[in-house]
Design a protein around this motif. Sequence first.
Motif, PDB file in Angstrom:
ATOM      1  N   GLY A  55       0.793  -1.223   0.000  1.00 19.16           N
ATOM      2  CA  GLY A  55       0.000   0.000   0.000  1.00 19.16           C
ATOM      3  C   GLY A  55       0.822   1.269   0.000  1.00 19.16           C
ATOM      4  N   ILE A  56       2.134   1.123  -0.002  1.00 13.68           N
ATOM      5  CA  ILE A  56       3.017   2.300   0.067  1.00 13.68           C
ATOM      6  C   ILE A  56       3.103   3.006  -1.281  1.00 13.68           C
ATOM      7  CG2 ILE A  56       5.411   3.024   0.387  1.00 13.68           C
ATOM      8  CD1 ILE A  56       5.657   0.896   2.545  1.00 13.68           C
ATOM      9  N   ASN A  57       3.173   2.244  -2.356  1.00 11.28           N
ATOM     10  CA  ASN A  57       3.361   2.818  -3.687  1.00 11.28           C
ATOM     11  C   ASN A  57       2.051   2.831  -4.465  1.00 11.28           C
ATOM     12  OD1 ASN A  57       6.223   1.116  -3.224  1.00 11.28           O
ATOM     13  ND2 ASN A  57       6.406   3.236  -3.891  1.00 11.28           N
ATOM     14  N   THR A  58       1.722   4.007  -4.999  1.00  7.29           N
ATOM     15  CA  THR A  58       0.528   4.161  -5.816  1.00  7.29           C
ATOM     16  C   THR A  58       0.893   4.879  -7.111  1.00  7.29           C
ATOM     17  OG1 THR A  58      -0.043   6.246  -4.737  1.00  7.29           O
ATOM     18  CG2 THR A  58      -1.005   4.236  -3.827  1.00  7.29           C
ATOM     19  N   PHE A  59       0.038   4.712  -8.095  1.00 12.59           N
ATOM     20  CA  PHE A  59       0.269   5.358  -9.397  1.00 12.59           C
ATOM     21  C   PHE A  59      -1.095   5.622 -10.012  1.00 12.59           C
ATOM     22  CE2 PHE A  59       2.523   6.647 -13.030  1.00 12.59           C
ATOM     23  CZ  PHE A  59       1.950   6.086 -14.158  1.00 12.59           C
ATOM     24  N   TYR A  60      -1.233   6.795 -10.641  1.00 14.51           N
ATOM     25  CA  TYR A  60      -2.528   7.218 -11.154  1.00 14.51           C
ATOM     26  C   TYR A  60      -2.459   7.634 -12.615  1.00 14.51           C
ATOM     27  CZ  TYR A  60      -3.704   7.515  -6.205  1.00 14.51           C
ATOM     28  OH  TYR A  60      -3.908   7.224  -4.873  1.00 14.51           O
ATOM     29  N   ALA A  61      -3.578   7.483 -13.290  1.00 12.19           N
ATOM     30  CA  ALA A  61      -3.719   8.079 -14.602  1.00 12.19           C
ATOM     31  C   ALA A  61      -3.726   9.601 -14.446  1.00 12.19           C
ATOM     32  CB  ALA A  61      -5.014   7.607 -15.258  1.00 12.19           C
ATOM     33  N   ASP A  62      -3.193  10.297 -15.422  1.00 15.69           N
ATOM     34  CA  ASP A  62      -3.145  11.761 -15.348  1.00 15.69           C
ATOM     35  C   ASP A  62      -4.534  12.359 -15.186  1.00 15.69           C
ATOM     36  OD1 ASP A  62      -0.401  12.185 -17.733  1.00 15.69           O
ATOM     37  OD2 ASP A  62      -0.402  11.765 -15.576  1.00 15.69           O
ATOM     38  N   SER A  63      -5.512  11.724 -15.774  1.00 14.73           N
ATOM     39  CA  SER A  63      -6.869  12.271 -15.765  1.00 14.73           C
ATOM     40  C   SER A  63      -7.503  12.282 -14.378  1.00 14.73           C
ATOM     41  CB  SER A  63      -7.757  11.481 -16.719  1.00 14.73           C
ATOM     42  OG  SER A  63      -7.803  10.114 -16.350  1.00 14.73           O
ATOM     43  N   VAL A  64      -6.979  11.484 -13.447  1.00 12.48           N
ATOM     44  CA  VAL A  64      -7.585  11.408 -12.112  1.00 12.48           C
ATOM     45  C   VAL A  64      -6.633  11.854 -11.011  1.00 12.48           C
ATOM     46  CG1 VAL A  64      -9.033   9.502 -12.899  1.00 12.48           C
ATOM     47  CG2 VAL A  64      -6.948   9.014 -11.597  1.00 12.48           C
ATOM     48  N   LYS A  65      -5.396  12.131 -11.365  1.00 12.19           N
ATOM     49  CA  LYS A  65      -4.391  12.505 -10.373  1.00 12.19           C
ATOM     50  C   LYS A  65      -4.828  13.742  -9.613  1.00 12.19           C
ATOM     51  CE  LYS A  65      -0.432  11.589 -12.011  1.00 12.19           C
ATOM     52  NZ  LYS A  65       0.834  11.657 -12.787  1.00 12.19           N
ATOM     53  N   GLY A  66      -4.715  13.670  -8.295  1.00 13.10           N
ATOM     54  CA  GLY A  66      -5.118  14.781  -7.449  1.00 13.10           C
ATOM     55  C   GLY A  66      -6.577  14.759  -7.059  1.00 13.10           C
ATOM     56  N   ARG A  67      -7.375  13.925  -7.704  1.00 17.90           N
ATOM     57  CA  ARG A  67      -8.809  13.827  -7.377  1.00 17.90           C
ATOM     58  C   ARG A  67      -9.163  12.454  -6.795  1.00 17.90           C
ATOM     59  NH1 ARG A  67     -12.446  13.900 -11.334  1.00 17.90           N
ATOM     60  NH2 ARG A  67     -11.037  13.053 -12.924  1.00 17.90           N
ATOM     61  N   PHE A  68      -8.504  11.426  -7.254  1.00 19.86           N
ATOM     62  CA  PHE A  68      -8.778  10.054  -6.811  1.00 19.86           C
ATOM     63  C   PHE A  68      -7.652   9.573  -5.908  1.00 19.86           C
ATOM     64  CE2 PHE A  68     -11.555   8.467 -10.624  1.00 19.86           C
ATOM     65  CZ  PHE A  68     -12.363   9.590 -10.503  1.00 19.86           C
ATOM     66  N   ALA A  69      -7.988   8.663  -5.005  1.00 18.08           N
ATOM     67  CA  ALA A  69      -6.984   8.063  -4.131  1.00 18.08           C
ATOM     68  C   ALA A  69      -7.280   6.578  -3.976  1.00 18.08           C
ATOM     69  CB  ALA A  69      -6.964   8.743  -2.781  1.00 18.08           C
ATOM     70  N   ILE A  70      -6.282   5.767  -4.262  1.00 15.02           N
ATOM     71  CA  ILE A  70      -6.411   4.322  -4.082  1.00 15.02           C
ATOM     72  C   ILE A  70      -5.759   3.947  -2.759  1.00 15.02           C
ATOM     73  CG2 ILE A  70      -4.262   3.839  -5.360  1.00 15.02           C
ATOM     74  CD1 ILE A  70      -5.597   1.261  -6.399  1.00 15.02           C
ATOM     75  N   SER A  71      -6.372   3.013  -2.054  1.00 11.65           N
ATOM     76  CA  SER A  71      -5.824   2.542  -0.786  1.00 11.65           C
ATOM     77  C   SER A  71      -6.243   1.091  -0.609  1.00 11.65           C
ATOM     78  CB  SER A  71      -6.306   3.394   0.381  1.00 11.65           C
ATOM     79  OG  SER A  71      -7.712   3.330   0.509  1.00 11.65           O
ATOM     80  N   ARG A  72      -5.665   0.440   0.380  1.00 15.00           N
ATOM     81  CA  ARG A  72      -6.033  -0.947   0.650  1.00 15.00           C
ATOM     82  C   ARG A  72      -5.933  -1.241   2.125  1.00 15.00           C
ATOM     83  NH1 ARG A  72      -2.273  -4.406  -2.933  1.00 15.00           N
ATOM     84  NH2 ARG A  72      -3.200  -6.172  -1.798  1.00 15.00           N
ATOM     85  N   ASP A  73      -6.724  -2.192   2.556  1.00 19.17           N
ATOM     86  CA  ASP A  73      -6.682  -2.688   3.920  1.00 19.17           C
ATOM     87  C   ASP A  73      -6.452  -4.185   3.814  1.00 19.17           C
ATOM     88  OD1 ASP A  73      -7.161  -3.641   6.485  1.00 19.17           O
ATOM     89  OD2 ASP A  73      -8.754  -2.199   6.878  1.00 19.17           O
TER      90      ASP A  73
END
Length: 126
Positions: A55-73
């Motif tokens: 869960g430490i490393n995440t990567f986003y499409a440019d179109s959603v960067k700054g608006r979406f957040a991925i996380s996991r439990d």
Amino acid sequence: QVRLVESGGGLVQAGGSLRLSCAASGRTFSIYAMGWFRQAPGKEREFVATINPSGINTFYADSVKGRFAISRDNAKNTVYLQMNSLKPEDAAVYYCASKTAPYGLGSPNQYDYNSWGQGTQVTVSS
């Protein structure tokens, strides 16, 4: 093979928020990177976000960067996608996916994933 079940989709006004969840079962969740993809009508499925097993490393499409957040439990075998400031162009069926190979970073390439959920519909009204 892992079983993935998405939930949390729905209808939201532009500027609103939704939180998608994806519950996994059938194999050790915590050692696989996970991804979110989406597909709008008449368009190809596209990458949204990915997260590595810890869960430490995440990567986003440019179109959603700054608006979406991925996380996991990992204790709950669940991956999330928090979607804020939604736009009409975010409307699509959202799919979670589990990477084929264990360990390692997530990937924006859908062909690196071999398990997919059934999808959850996100509709954004303008």
